[in-house]
Motif scaffolding. Sequence first.
Motif, PDB file in Angstrom:
ATOM      1  N   ILE A  36       2.881  13.895 -14.341  1.00 44.59           N
ATOM      2  CA  ILE A  36       1.756  14.342 -15.159  1.00 44.59           C
ATOM      3  C   ILE A  36       1.563  15.851 -15.010  1.00 44.59           C
ATOM      4  O   ILE A  36       1.372  16.556 -16.011  1.00 44.59           O
ATOM      5  N   ARG A  37       1.615  16.345 -13.803  1.00 42.94           N
ATOM      6  CA  ARG A  37       1.391  17.779 -13.547  1.00 42.94           C
ATOM      7  C   ARG A  37       2.517  18.645 -14.113  1.00 42.94           C
ATOM      8  O   ARG A  37       2.291  19.798 -14.454  1.00 42.94           O
ATOM      9  N   SER A  38       3.724  18.118 -14.157  1.00 47.01           N
ATOM     10  CA  SER A  38       4.846  18.914 -14.645  1.00 47.01           C
ATOM     11  C   SER A  38       4.975  18.885 -16.169  1.00 47.01           C
ATOM     12  O   SER A  38       5.796  19.596 -16.728  1.00 47.01           O
ATOM     13  N   SER A  39       4.174  18.074 -16.831  1.00 44.04           N
ATOM     14  CA  SER A  39       4.252  17.965 -18.309  1.00 44.04           C
ATOM     15  C   SER A  39       3.529  19.078 -18.988  1.00 44.04           C
ATOM     16  O   SER A  39       2.582  19.618 -18.595  1.00 44.04           O
TER      17      SER A  39
ATOM     18  N   THR B 112       0.838  -1.206   0.000  1.00 44.66           N
ATOM     19  CA  THR B 112       0.000   0.000   0.000  1.00 44.66           C
ATOM     20  C   THR B 112       0.871   1.252   0.000  1.00 44.66           C
ATOM     21  O   THR B 112       0.650   2.178  -0.790  1.00 44.66           O
ATOM     22  N   ALA B 113       1.871   1.295   0.873  1.00 38.44           N
ATOM     23  CA  ALA B 113       2.758   2.459   0.937  1.00 38.44           C
ATOM     24  C   ALA B 113       3.523   2.632  -0.371  1.00 38.44           C
ATOM     25  O   ALA B 113       3.674   3.754  -0.864  1.00 38.44           O
ATOM     26  N   ALA B 114       3.986   1.538  -0.949  1.00 40.05           N
ATOM     27  CA  ALA B 114       4.714   1.620  -2.219  1.00 40.05           C
ATOM     28  C   ALA B 114       3.803   2.131  -3.335  1.00 40.05           C
ATOM     29  O   ALA B 114       4.218   2.962  -4.149  1.00 40.05           O
ATOM     30  N   ALA B 115       2.569   1.659  -3.365  1.00 43.46           N
ATOM     31  CA  ALA B 115       1.619   2.119  -4.383  1.00 43.46           C
ATOM     32  C   ALA B 115       1.319   3.609  -4.209  1.00 43.46           C
ATOM     33  O   ALA B 115       1.224   4.349  -5.206  1.00 43.46           O
ATOM     34  N   GLU B 116       1.186   4.056  -2.984  1.00 42.72           N
ATOM     35  CA  GLU B 116       0.932   5.484  -2.733  1.00 42.72           C
ATOM     36  C   GLU B 116       2.112   6.347  -3.176  1.00 42.72           C
ATOM     37  O   GLU B 116       1.920   7.412  -3.773  1.00 42.72           O
ATOM     38  N   ARG B 117       3.345   5.891  -2.910  1.00 38.71           N
ATOM     39  CA  ARG B 117       4.525   6.640  -3.357  1.00 38.71           C
ATOM     40  C   ARG B 117       4.581   6.701  -4.877  1.00 38.71           C
ATOM     41  O   ARG B 117       4.859   7.755  -5.462  1.00 38.71           O
ATOM     42  N   LEU B 118       4.294   5.582  -5.521  1.00 38.29           N
ATOM     43  CA  LEU B 118       4.300   5.534  -6.978  1.00 38.29           C
ATOM     44  C   LEU B 118       3.238   6.472  -7.551  1.00 38.29           C
ATOM     45  O   LEU B 118       3.502   7.229  -8.489  1.00 38.29           O
TER      46      LEU B 118
ATOM     47  N   ARG C 239       1.980   9.170  -6.180  1.00 38.67           N
ATOM     48  CA  ARG C 239       2.424  10.563  -6.001  1.00 38.67           C
ATOM     49  C   ARG C 239       3.438  10.958  -7.065  1.00 38.67           C
ATOM     50  O   ARG C 239       3.373  12.048  -7.636  1.00 38.67           O
ATOM     51  N   LYS C 240       4.397  10.085  -7.333  1.00 39.04           N
ATOM     52  CA  LYS C 240       5.416  10.380  -8.344  1.00 39.04           C
ATOM     53  C   LYS C 240       4.796  10.508  -9.729  1.00 39.04           C
ATOM     54  O   LYS C 240       5.142  11.409 -10.493  1.00 39.04           O
ATOM     55  N   LEU C 241       3.880   9.608 -10.062  1.00 41.54           N
ATOM     56  CA  LEU C 241       3.236   9.668 -11.375  1.00 41.54           C
ATOM     57  C   LEU C 241       2.432  10.956 -11.527  1.00 41.54           C
ATOM     58  O   LEU C 241       2.463  11.593 -12.587  1.00 41.54           O
TER      59      LEU C 241
END
Length: 76
Positions: free
Chosen positions: A73-76, A59-65, A67-69
């Motif tokens: 997306i927002r910076s594109s 769950t924690a790994a999925a949440e970190r992923l 956030r990064k994704l």
Amino acid sequence: AVAEGGVRETVHAGVNGILCDPSPAALAKGIETLLNDRQLAENLGVSARKYVETQWSSTAAAERLERKLLEVIRSS
């Protein structure tokens, strides 16, 4: 643990483990510390387990992923 690579992301010296220089003598000293202080070894082990369960669960790994994704997306 030897203080190299990804280990430093998980092991925090004196909190949930012992970090050593990458030499046989330093590693032996860390192991000796744990063997001579069972209470310290147990406390570090309990803290390490809690840390891994909360920070490295699926769950924690999925949440970190996620956030990064979203950052990408927002910076594109």
